[in-house]
Design a protein around this motif. Structure first.
Motif, PDB file in Angstrom:
ATOM      1  N   ALA A 173     -18.988  -7.207  12.990  1.00  0.00           N
ATOM      2  CA  ALA A 173     -19.906  -6.571  13.935  1.00  0.00           C
ATOM      3  C   ALA A 173     -21.286  -7.215  13.863  1.00  0.00           C
ATOM      4  N   LEU A 174     -21.715  -7.559  12.643  1.00  0.00           N
ATOM      5  CA  LEU A 174     -23.026  -8.178  12.474  1.00  0.00           C
ATOM      6  C   LEU A 174     -23.102  -9.513  13.208  1.00  0.00           C
ATOM      7  N   TRP A 175     -22.083 -10.356  13.041  1.00  0.00           N
ATOM      8  CA  TRP A 175     -22.119 -11.659  13.703  1.00  0.00           C
ATOM      9  C   TRP A 175     -21.972 -11.516  15.218  1.00  0.00           C
ATOM     10  N   ALA A 176     -21.245 -10.498  15.657  1.00  0.00           N
ATOM     11  CA  ALA A 176     -21.173 -10.231  17.096  1.00  0.00           C
ATOM     12  C   ALA A 176     -22.555  -9.839  17.617  1.00  0.00           C
ATOM     13  N   ALA A 177     -23.281  -9.032  16.832  1.00  0.00           N
ATOM     14  CA  ALA A 177     -24.629  -8.628  17.228  1.00  0.00           C
ATOM     15  C   ALA A 177     -25.573  -9.820  17.282  1.00  0.00           C
ATOM     16  N   ARG A 178     -25.287 -10.843  16.472  1.00  0.00           N
ATOM     17  CA  ARG A 178     -26.109 -12.062  16.488  1.00  0.00           C
ATOM     18  C   ARG A 178     -25.690 -13.016  17.595  1.00  0.00           C
ATOM     19  N   GLY A 179     -24.757 -12.574  18.441  1.00  0.00           N
ATOM     20  CA  GLY A 179     -24.378 -13.364  19.612  1.00  0.00           C
ATOM     21  C   GLY A 179     -23.226 -14.313  19.408  1.00  0.00           C
ATOM     22  N   LYS A 180     -22.522 -14.194  18.277  1.00  0.00           N
ATOM     23  CA  LYS A 180     -21.417 -15.101  18.000  1.00  0.00           C
ATOM     24  C   LYS A 180     -20.121 -14.602  18.629  1.00  0.00           C
ATOM     25  N   ARG A 220     -11.935  -4.540  16.865  1.00  0.00           N
ATOM     26  CA  ARG A 220     -11.181  -3.472  17.543  1.00  0.00           C
ATOM     27  C   ARG A 220     -11.068  -2.226  16.657  1.00  0.00           C
ATOM     28  N   GLN A 221     -10.779  -2.435  15.375  1.00  0.00           N
ATOM     29  CA  GLN A 221     -10.654  -1.300  14.468  1.00  0.00           C
ATOM     30  C   GLN A 221     -12.000  -0.615  14.234  1.00  0.00           C
ATOM     31  N   GLY A 222     -13.077  -1.406  14.247  1.00  0.00           N
ATOM     32  CA  GLY A 222     -14.412  -0.802  14.146  1.00  0.00           C
ATOM     33  C   GLY A 222     -14.698   0.093  15.338  1.00  0.00           C
ATOM     34  N   TYR A 260     -15.354   4.479  15.581  1.00  0.00           N
ATOM     35  CA  TYR A 260     -16.431   5.175  16.270  1.00  0.00           C
ATOM     36  C   TYR A 260     -15.968   5.865  17.552  1.00  0.00           C
ATOM     37  N   GLY A 261     -14.702   5.660  17.917  1.00  0.00           N
ATOM     38  CA  GLY A 261     -14.195   6.293  19.122  1.00  0.00           C
ATOM     39  C   GLY A 261     -14.747   5.693  20.397  1.00  0.00           C
ATOM     40  N   VAL A 262     -15.008   4.382  20.382  1.00  0.00           N
ATOM     41  CA  VAL A 262     -15.516   3.685  21.563  1.00  0.00           C
ATOM     42  C   VAL A 262     -14.559   2.552  21.921  1.00  0.00           C
ATOM     43  N   ASN A 263     -14.700   2.020  23.139  1.00  0.00           N
ATOM     44  CA  ASN A 263     -13.760   0.985  23.569  1.00  0.00           C
ATOM     45  C   ASN A 263     -14.427  -0.342  23.916  1.00  0.00           C
ATOM     46  N   LYS A 264     -15.686  -0.482  23.599  1.00  0.00           N
ATOM     47  CA  LYS A 264     -16.389  -1.738  23.858  1.00  0.00           C
ATOM     48  C   LYS A 264     -17.212  -2.114  22.628  1.00  0.00           C
ATOM     49  N   ARG A 265     -17.268  -3.409  22.343  1.00  0.00           N
ATOM     50  CA  ARG A 265     -18.013  -3.839  21.167  1.00  0.00           C
ATOM     51  C   ARG A 265     -19.508  -3.561  21.301  1.00  0.00           C
ATOM     52  N   THR A 266     -20.005  -3.567  22.541  1.00  0.00           N
ATOM     53  CA  THR A 266     -21.419  -3.246  22.731  1.00  0.00           C
ATOM     54  C   THR A 266     -21.726  -1.851  22.203  1.00  0.00           C
ATOM     55  N   LEU A 322     -19.947  -0.266  19.966  1.00  0.00           N
ATOM     56  CA  LEU A 322     -19.788  -0.335  18.509  1.00  0.00           C
ATOM     57  C   LEU A 322     -21.108  -0.733  17.863  1.00  0.00           C
ATOM     58  N   LEU A 323     -21.751  -1.759  18.410  1.00  0.00           N
ATOM     59  CA  LEU A 323     -23.008  -2.239  17.840  1.00  0.00           C
ATOM     60  C   LEU A 323     -24.117  -1.201  17.967  1.00  0.00           C
ATOM     61  N   ILE A 324     -24.157  -0.511  19.095  1.00  0.00           N
ATOM     62  CA  ILE A 324     -25.169   0.531  19.288  1.00  0.00           C
ATOM     63  C   ILE A 324     -24.983   1.648  18.273  1.00  0.00           C
ATOM     64  N   ARG A 325     -23.730   2.086  18.098  1.00  0.00           N
ATOM     65  CA  ARG A 325     -23.462   3.158  17.143  1.00  0.00           C
ATOM     66  C   ARG A 325     -23.784   2.724  15.712  1.00  0.00           C
ATOM     67  N   ALA A 326     -23.460   1.477  15.381  1.00  0.00           N
ATOM     68  CA  ALA A 326     -23.740   0.977  14.032  1.00  0.00           C
ATOM     69  C   ALA A 326     -25.247   0.888  13.788  1.00  0.00           C
ATOM     70  N   LEU A 327     -26.014   0.529  14.809  1.00  0.00           N
ATOM     71  CA  LEU A 327     -27.470   0.522  14.689  1.00  0.00           C
ATOM     72  C   LEU A 327     -28.007   1.944  14.573  1.00  0.00           C
ATOM     73  N   PHE A 328     -27.410   2.830  15.334  1.00  0.00           N
ATOM     74  CA  PHE A 328     -27.887   4.209  15.378  1.00  0.00           C
ATOM     75  C   PHE A 328     -27.745   4.902  14.032  1.00  0.00           C
ATOM     76  N   ASP A 329     -26.629   4.657  13.334  1.00  0.00           N
ATOM     77  CA  ASP A 329     -26.425   5.377  12.075  1.00  0.00           C
ATOM     78  C   ASP A 329     -26.859   4.583  10.843  1.00  0.00           C
TER      79      ASP A 329
END
Length: 249
Positions: free
Chosen positions: A189-196, A217-219, A223-229, A231-238
């Motif tokens: 998720a971190l590398w996806a957030a960095r644009g990779k 996908r498992q991440g 979080y009960g979401v269906n898009k990586r975007t 996922l990243l928002i939720r991971a930042l939020f918590d």
């Protein structure tokens, strides 16, 4: 009563409350003692949509409160947004130096002034994994800010919001349970957030592209979401990811 004794008395009063009504009464009295007229302690959410589950205690003029709620300003209020970029209290007059203001923001601040809300002081209350919130104290337009009381406002606002969190939990305000990503899910998720891309992440982490995609996908599933975007928002939020992680500051 000296400043230290006053601070101890204020904190003791808000800490001892056992109901939303008690908290309202305590804030009303403390607000006047500090030289303010208005107070507002709330989550930064659409209050009407929250259906009574969000923290909300205030004594703002009814007309302004009705307009505020009808237009869901709890989400977009420039005062609330400014509280997301600082860890200490701030005067509303300093908001233009804290965040960029849109034409709509300036209109909201002007409307508040027209309804009798002048300058104020807001104390952020940001807890990872929960809706952000704040406690504000304000006066009518033209009335001076009680500057010497701002340290007391900072202390009281912080303890008052913590008391509210306890009370609203008793009232069964249901926060979503905290989720935990595995180390590999967080790495991906971190590398996806960095644009990779998944392929680039696979090269960096020494995994296959399919494995990276599976971790993402498992991440999302956790979080009960269906898009990586999301996922990243939720991971930042918590707090699972931070902006410092992403931008490596």
């Amino acid at each position: 009563m000296g400043m230290r004794s006053t601070a101890q008395a204020f904190v003791a009063r808000v800490t001892a409350v056992s109901s939303a009504g008690d908290l309202d009464d305590a804030l009303r009295a403390i607000t006047l003692d500090m030289g303010f007229q208005y107070y507002a302690l709330s989550h930064h959410v659409d209050i009407i949509a929250a259906g009574g589950k969000a923290i909300r205690v205030h004594n703002y003029p009814d007309r302004w409160a009705d307009y505020y709620d009808a237009n869901a300003l709890g989400v977009s209020d420039p005062v609330h947004r400014a509280s997301h970029v600082t860890s200490v209290g701030f005067r509303w007059s300093h908001i233009p130096q804290m965040i960029p203001l849109t034409a709509c923001d300036r209109k909201v601040l002007l409307l508040g002034s027209d309804q009798g809300i002048g300058d104020g002081y807001t104390i952020p209350a940001n807890v990872p994994g929960e809706a952000r919130g704040s406690c504000s104290f304000a006066n009518e337009a033209g009335r001076p800010m009680p500057d010497r009381m701002l340290p007391l406002a900072q202390l009281t606002g912080a303890f008052a919001f913590e008391a509210a969190r306890r009370l609203w939990s008793v009232r069964q305000f249901e926060l979503e349970p905290a989720q935990t990503l595995t180390d590999r899910q967080r790495d991906c998720a971190l590398w996806a957030a960095r644009g990779k891309s998944d392929w680039e992440t696979s090269r960096i982490l020494g995994l296959s592209e399919e494995t990276v995609a599976r971790h993402i996908r498992q991440g999302c599933e956790r979080y009960g979401v269906n898009k990586r975007t999301l996922l990243l928002i939720r991971a930042l939020f918590d707090g699972t990811l931070t902006f410092t992680d992403i931008f490596r500051r």
